[in-house]
Design a protein around this motif. Structure first.
Motif, PDB file in Angstrom:
ATOM      1  N   GLU A 390       0.830  -1.197   0.000  1.00  0.00           N
ATOM      2  CA  GLU A 390       0.000   0.000   0.000  1.00  0.00           C
ATOM      3  C   GLU A 390       0.873   1.258   0.000  1.00  0.00           C
ATOM      4  N   PHE A 391       1.961   1.212   0.760  1.00  0.00           N
ATOM      5  CA  PHE A 391       2.889   2.336   0.818  1.00  0.00           C
ATOM      6  C   PHE A 391       3.526   2.567  -0.545  1.00  0.00           C
ATOM      7  N   ALA A 392       3.908   1.452  -1.196  1.00  0.00           N
ATOM      8  CA  ALA A 392       4.505   1.570  -2.531  1.00  0.00           C
ATOM      9  C   ALA A 392       3.508   2.147  -3.524  1.00  0.00           C
ATOM     10  N   ILE A 393       2.246   1.695  -3.445  1.00  0.00           N
ATOM     11  CA  ILE A 393       1.203   2.215  -4.335  1.00  0.00           C
ATOM     12  C   ILE A 393       0.987   3.704  -4.088  1.00  0.00           C
ATOM     13  N   ALA A 394       1.006   4.113  -2.805  1.00  0.00           N
ATOM     14  CA  ALA A 394       0.826   5.525  -2.467  1.00  0.00           C
ATOM     15  C   ALA A 394       1.931   6.372  -3.097  1.00  0.00           C
ATOM     16  N   LYS A 395       3.163   5.858  -3.087  1.00  0.00           N
ATOM     17  CA  LYS A 395       4.278   6.592  -3.693  1.00  0.00           C
ATOM     18  C   LYS A 395       4.097   6.693  -5.201  1.00  0.00           C
ATOM     19  N   ILE A 396       3.612   5.598  -5.807  1.00  0.00           N
ATOM     20  CA  ILE A 396       3.371   5.612  -7.249  1.00  0.00           C
ATOM     21  C   ILE A 396       2.313   6.657  -7.598  1.00  0.00           C
ATOM     22  N   LYS A 397       1.225   6.709  -6.791  1.00  0.00           N
ATOM     23  CA  LYS A 397       0.169   7.695  -7.019  1.00  0.00           C
ATOM     24  C   LYS A 397       0.704   9.118  -6.924  1.00  0.00           C
ATOM     25  N   LYS A 398       1.579   9.359  -5.931  1.00  0.00           N
ATOM     26  CA  LYS A 398       2.164  10.697  -5.767  1.00  0.00           C
ATOM     27  C   LYS A 398       2.989  11.075  -6.986  1.00  0.00           C
ATOM     28  N   ASN A 399       3.743  10.095  -7.484  1.00  0.00           N
ATOM     29  CA  ASN A 399       4.559  10.363  -8.673  1.00  0.00           C
ATOM     30  C   ASN A 399       3.695  10.679  -9.881  1.00  0.00           C
ATOM     31  N   ILE A 400       2.555   9.965  -9.998  1.00  0.00           N
ATOM     32  CA  ILE A 400       1.635  10.216 -11.113  1.00  0.00           C
ATOM     33  C   ILE A 400       1.081  11.632 -11.026  1.00  0.00           C
ATOM     34  N   GLU A 401       0.662  12.030  -9.807  1.00  0.00           N
ATOM     35  CA  GLU A 401       0.125  13.383  -9.614  1.00  0.00           C
ATOM     36  C   GLU A 401       1.193  14.435  -9.896  1.00  0.00           C
ATOM     37  N   LYS A 402       2.430  14.165  -9.486  1.00  0.00           N
ATOM     38  CA  LYS A 402       3.517  15.115  -9.715  1.00  0.00           C
ATOM     39  C   LYS A 402       3.773  15.283 -11.205  1.00  0.00           C
ATOM     40  N   GLU A 403       3.723  14.144 -11.935  1.00  0.00           N
ATOM     41  CA  GLU A 403       3.916  14.202 -13.374  1.00  0.00           C
ATOM     42  C   GLU A 403       2.821  15.029 -14.039  1.00  0.00           C
ATOM     43  N   LYS A 404       1.579  14.874 -13.552  1.00  0.00           N
ATOM     44  CA  LYS A 404       0.457  15.647 -14.108  1.00  0.00           C
ATOM     45  C   LYS A 404       0.653  17.134 -13.869  1.00  0.00           C
ATOM     46  N   GLN A 405       1.073  17.485 -12.641  1.00  0.00           N
ATOM     47  CA  GLN A 405       1.285  18.886 -12.303  1.00  0.00           C
ATOM     48  C   GLN A 405       2.419  19.501 -13.122  1.00  0.00           C
ATOM     49  N   ASP A 406       3.490  18.706 -13.314  1.00  0.00           N
ATOM     50  CA  ASP A 406       4.624  19.185 -14.109  1.00  0.00           C
ATOM     51  C   ASP A 406       4.206  19.450 -15.553  1.00  0.00           C
ATOM     52  N   LYS A 407       3.342  18.581 -16.085  1.00  0.00           N
ATOM     53  CA  LYS A 407       2.856  18.754 -17.453  1.00  0.00           C
ATOM     54  C   LYS A 407       2.008  20.017 -17.565  1.00  0.00           C
ATOM     55  N   LYS A 408       1.184  20.281 -16.525  1.00  0.00           N
ATOM     56  CA  LYS A 408       0.344  21.481 -16.534  1.00  0.00           C
ATOM     57  C   LYS A 408       1.186  22.745 -16.521  1.00  0.00           C
ATOM     58  N   LYS A 409       2.253  22.713 -15.694  1.00  0.00           N
ATOM     59  CA  LYS A 409       3.133  23.884 -15.592  1.00  0.00           C
ATOM     60  C   LYS A 409       3.821  24.146 -16.917  1.00  0.00           C
TER      61      LYS A 409
END
Length: 412
Positions: A390-409
């Motif tokens: 679950e912890f690993a999945i949470a980190k993966i989700k954070k990375n996905i969100e970070k990638e989305k935010q970086d793309k928006k910027k």
């Protein structure tokens, strides 16, 4: 590739129940507990922390769920008495007494094992079966998850008397791998659903016991036990002294009434480091030496009437990687498990097209986006993830969100 997906009860509405199974006296979490909905083939397995989730079609909400584990009394409870979440269910150690007469019916433990494998077709369904199963695979470097794969697969189980191999079709999957942490050894630790399926030693006895290889082991009776309120013989096996090659050490659980294999726990004998060096490795760089530290396996079967079916298997492989001119060794662990969550007799002759079949050597490709979707699995039953996963999945989700935010910027 276009998949033709066979989904059992695809149109049904489901209710989800979750909770934890513990030992009634010690309160210790119980792993690999089987949960099955009565009069159906719907089931699941608890994770290493005793947690479960099971999704039940509305047609079966008046049913009971039967909960069983080797060595414990089976417990059955109406679904109507369960909460939707946070159920805590206690199992208690079973007391079983088998008379000396029961065991003395056999010349020795080896004769019992020979009979089980010789007469296996009396207790296995010799029809084609179509199964839905949940598969999970993790690769760790030391204690850190570096690869996580989850999949729902369709399994076309060929008749046991058939020479045809079982076929697996990928229905839905998600995977994320940190290739930088796997570095040069990633190809050495490739697993896949077939690695778990081949642990069905009733269908694939060549992986452990053949008519000849049985002779290289010493068998002995251990204290009897129970599975699903059925008495089982417990038979220990170890290689005979001075046997050449790498062999197994473990236990077989044999149903007393039907003399069918109910399950097995075993491991490779890795005591001889010279003999086991580079074992289980098909290909490696010249400057790398691989020492297996652990190779353990488990398979469990489920009885329906007087017929036994493959239900669950897992494997755990631990390796130490030595590379020349490097000061520190690297330790990797590959763990995989597969649980059958539903099945039916293949009376309509369903097939999996050759182009849609997974190859035994095929690796599931990355699909990171699935980890960000809380409803990714929909109505499929699965094995609850451990806290570390679950912890690993949470980190993966954070990375996905970070990638989305970086793309928006960047786009702005």
């Amino acid at each position: 590739m276009v998949l033709v997906v066979f989904s059992l009860n695809a149109q049904a509405v489901f209710t989800e129940y979750s909770g934890k199974i513990i030992d009634g006296r010690s309160n210790k979490a119980l792993e690999a507990v089987s949960l099955n909905i009565n009069e159906t083939n719907i089931g699941t397995i608890t994770n290493s922390e005793g947690e479960f989730v099971i999704k039940v079609a509305s047609d079966y909400l008046d049913s009971k769920v039967t909960i069983s584990l080797l060595g414990y009394d089976t417990y059955s409870v109406p679904l109507s008495q369960l909460a939707k979440a946070d159920n805590v269910i206690k199992l208690y150690v079973a007391v079983t007494e088998l008379s000396a007469v029961s065991i003395s019916a056999f010349k020795n433990a080896e004769s019992l094992v020979q009979k089980v494998f010789r007469d296996k077709m009396q207790h296995l369904d010799d029809q084609s079966l179509f199964m839905t199963a949940f598969y999970r695979e993790t690769i760790k470097r030391r204690n850190r998850n570096v690869s996580l794969t989850e999949a729902v697969v369709n399994i076309l189980k060929q008749p046991n008397s058939s020479s045809l191999r079982d076929a697996i079709q990928l229905s839905k999957a998600r995977k994320s791998t940190d290739y930088k942490r796997l570095d040069t050894v990633s190809v050495k630790l490739q697993g896949g659903p077939f690695s778990a399926l081949y642990l069905d030693i009733m269908k694939y006895p060549e992986h452990i016991f053949t008519e000849e290889s049985i002779k290289i082991y010493n068998f002995s009776f251990d204290e009897p036990s129970v599975i699903n309120n059925r008495a089982v013989y417990v038979v220990n096996f170890i290689p005979k002294a001075n046997v050449v090659g790498v062999n197994y050490i473990g236990k077989l659980f044999i149903d007393v009434e039907l003399l069918a294999l109910a399950g097995a726990d075993y491991a490779l004998d890795l005591s001889d480091k010279k003999r086991t060096k580079n074992l289980l490795v098909k290909k490696k760089p010249k400057d790398i030496v691989v020492y297996p530290l652990e190779a353990s396996y488990k398979v469990a079967y489920k009885v329906n009437g007087k017929t036994w079916y493959y239900n669950y298997s897992n494997l755990n492989l631990k390796f130490k990687i030595n590379k020349k001119k490097q000061l520190f060794n690297k330790v990797y662990t590959l763990a995989s498990e597969m649980a059958v969550t539903n099945w039916e007799v293949n009376s309509t002759d369903k097939r999996i097209k050759i182009k849609d079949r997974l190859k035994p050597t095929m690796v599931i490709t990355d699909a990171i986006s699935g980890f960000s979707d809380p409803n990714f699995w929909g109505k499929y039953n699965l094995i609850e993830p451990d806290k570390s996963i679950e912890f690993a999945i949470a980190k993966i989700k954070k990375n996905i969100e970070k990638e989305k935010q970086d793309k928006k910027k960047k786009s702005s």
